[in-house]
Design an enzyme around this catalytic site. Structure first.
Site, short mmCIF file in Angstrom:
data_model
loop_
_atom_site.label_atom_id
_atom_site.label_comp_id
_atom_site.label_asym_id
_atom_site.label_seq_id
_atom_site.Cartn_x
_atom_site.Cartn_y
_atom_site.Cartn_z
CG ASP A 102 67.65 36.45 -11.82
OD1 ASP A 102 66.35 36.67 -11.72
OD2 ASP A 102 68.42 36.84 -12.82
CG HIS A 117 66.77 26.85 -17.61
ND1 HIS A 117 67.62 27.78 -18.35
CD2 HIS A 117 66.14 26.06 -18.55
CE1 HIS A 117 67.43 27.43 -19.67
NE2 HIS A 117 66.67 26.53 -19.74
CB CYS A 152 68.92 12.75 5.79
SG CYS A 152 69.49 13.30 4.17
N GLY A 190 67.14 39.88 -23.92
CA GLY A 190 68.31 39.56 -23.16
C GLY A 190 68.74 37.96 -23.17
CB SER A 192 72.56 33.95 -26.51
OG SER A 192 72.28 32.83 -25.68
CG ASN A 216 70.15 39.70 -26.93
OD1 ASN A 216 69.99 39.60 -25.67
ND2 ASN A 216 71.31 39.30 -27.47
P1 NAD Z 1 73.06 33.85 -22.41
O1 NAD Z 1 73.92 34.21 -21.15
O2 NAD Z 1 73.34 32.88 -22.98
O3 NAD Z 1 72.76 35.02 -23.20
C1 NAD Z 1 72.68 36.55 -22.64
C2 NAD Z 1 72.44 37.41 -23.89
O4 NAD Z 1 71.90 38.74 -23.29
C3 NAD Z 1 73.59 37.65 -24.80
O5 NAD Z 1 72.98 37.58 -26.19
C4 NAD Z 1 74.10 39.04 -24.39
O6 NAD Z 1 74.55 39.55 -25.51
C5 NAD Z 1 72.57 39.70 -24.00
N1 NAD Z 1 72.91 40.78 -23.07
C6 NAD Z 1 73.75 41.05 -22.07
N2 NAD Z 1 73.69 42.10 -21.41
C7 NAD Z 1 72.55 42.64 -21.92
C8 NAD Z 1 71.62 43.74 -21.67
N3 NAD Z 1 71.99 44.55 -20.49
N4 NAD Z 1 70.55 43.90 -22.17
C9 NAD Z 1 70.03 43.05 -23.17
N5 NAD Z 1 70.91 42.01 -23.66
C10 NAD Z 1 72.03 41.73 -22.91
O7 NAD Z 1 71.63 33.75 -21.63
P2 NAD Z 1 70.48 32.85 -21.98
O8 NAD Z 1 70.21 32.81 -23.37
O9 NAD Z 1 69.51 33.38 -20.78
O10 NAD Z 1 70.90 31.57 -21.49
C11 NAD Z 1 72.01 30.98 -20.55
C12 NAD Z 1 71.40 30.02 -19.58
O11 NAD Z 1 71.89 30.49 -18.24
C13 NAD Z 1 70.00 30.20 -19.07
O12 NAD Z 1 69.74 28.80 -19.18
C14 NAD Z 1 69.87 30.52 -17.58
O13 NAD Z 1 69.45 29.41 -16.93
C15 NAD Z 1 71.34 30.60 -17.09
N6 NAD Z 1 71.53 31.85 -16.22
C16 NAD Z 1 70.89 32.30 -15.57
C17 NAD Z 1 71.28 33.60 -15.23
C18 NAD Z 1 70.18 34.48 -14.08
O14 NAD Z 1 69.64 33.80 -13.46
N7 NAD Z 1 70.38 35.57 -14.08
C19 NAD Z 1 72.39 34.29 -15.38
C20 NAD Z 1 73.26 33.32 -16.21
C21 NAD Z 1 72.91 32.43 -16.76
ZN ZN Z 2 68.09 14.98 3.46
#
Ligand code: NAD
Ligand code: ZN
Length: 247
Positions: A102, A117, A152, A190, A192, A216
């Site tokens: 993001d 990612h 293109c 934050g 998982s 987390n």
């Molecule tokens: P995940 O979604 O697997 O896990 C998120 C974790 O954050 C959970 O364990 C949850 O309990 C915890 N959480 C939720 N709210 C919280 C808060 N306010 N404070 C602290 N913890 C909190 O995320 P991940 O492990 O990052 O992996 C998922 C994939 O999804 C990543 O590869 C990423 O590329 C992608 N993703 C990115 C975004 C973004 O860019 N913001 C959003 C969603 C998913």
């Molecule tokens: Zn193109």
């Protein structure tokens, strides 16, 4: 108290490294994938986020991406992102390794951000390589679905994020592992910790002698390797830690 202990660890860190996941942006209004209210309770991830389904049907991909993109582009850093930027500026962290796409760490002032990612802020044509700002493509989605390459005409315009079935960016992964090997304190926020190789980063750090802090909303599979586990919201916990460090 665990928050005080985390602050002490970071205050004396010489090579502190943070690893962040979707949870750090949840309080900016961007839904996580897993956990309560996570997107994967609504969508099948392989259907909406794999390179095969994108290539087979870019329109379906963009329908979901349009909705998520409008949320992500409007999002602003929350106090958790800002606290991490402050810790870096004060020398308590050397870098933020993130699974997020993001761009909010950069917006909050973090200088060294390693995106495992990719970035959702840019879109690339898979045919001719032309890159455009996501915001520009987002604006076109109202009248053009799927969006086409302005050079293109290809319909294979893909955000520069890593989809399922795509290779990970090797340079970013190597940089993250190198940072982990050198880390004396590893701050995980934050995530998982179930997505590899991102989840491997804190393990490499611990095996190399780092002390680990986990902030987390729910327990993670690696909590037993951590010296401090703080169950809570990063937008609340991180500013507390940052202000304790600064006295
Ligand atoms: P995940 O979604 O697997 O896990 C998120 C974790 O954050 C959970 O364990 C949850 O309990 C915890 N959480 C939720 N709210 C919280 C808060 N306010 N404070 C602290 N913890 C909190 O995320 P991940 O492990 O990052 O992996 C998922 C994939 O999804 C990543 O590869 C990423 O590329 C992608 N993703 C990115 C975004 C973004 O860019 N913001 C959003 C969603 C998913
Ligand atoms: Zn193109």
């Amino acid at each position: 108290m665990t928050v005080e202990r985390a602050a002490e660890m970071l205050a004396t860190a010489r090579h502190g490294v943070a690893l962040t996941g979707a949870g750090v942006s949840a309080e900016s209004g961007i839904p996580t994938f897993r956990g309560e209210g996570g997107l994967w309770t609504k969508y099948d991830p392989v259907k909406v986020s794999s390179i095969d389904s994108f290539m087979a049907d870019p329109t379906s991909y963009w329908r979901v991406s349009k909705e998520r993109g409008s949320v992500a582009l409007a999002a602003r850093p929350n106090p958790g992102h800002l606290a991490l930027a402050r810790m870096e500026a004060a020398g308590h962290l050397v870098a933020v390794v993130t699974q997020n796409t993001d761009g909010l760490h950069q917006d909050s002032g973090s200088r060294r951000v390693i995106e495992l990612h990719g970035s959702g802020r840019t879109v690339q044509c898979l045919e001719c390589g032309t890159r455009e700002a996501r915001a520009k493509v987002q604006a076109r989605l109202e009248v053009e679905m799927p969006p086409r390459c302005p050079i293109c005409g290809s319909i294979f315009l893909k955000p520069t994020v890593v989809l399922f079935g795509e290779p990970m960016p090797v340079a970013a992964i190597n940089e993250a592992y190198e940072l982990a090997r050198q880390a004396d304190v590893m701050l995980v926020v934050g995530s998982s910790l179930v997505v590899y190789p991102a989840a491997e980063v804190p393990l490499v750090a611990v095996r190399s002698g780092a002390r680990m802090i986990v902030v987390n909303a729910e327990p993670t599979p690696f909590d037993s390797f951590a010296e401090v586990v703080i169950l809570g919201r990063s937008g609340e916990v991180l500013p507390e830690i940052a202000s304790l460090i600064n006295g």
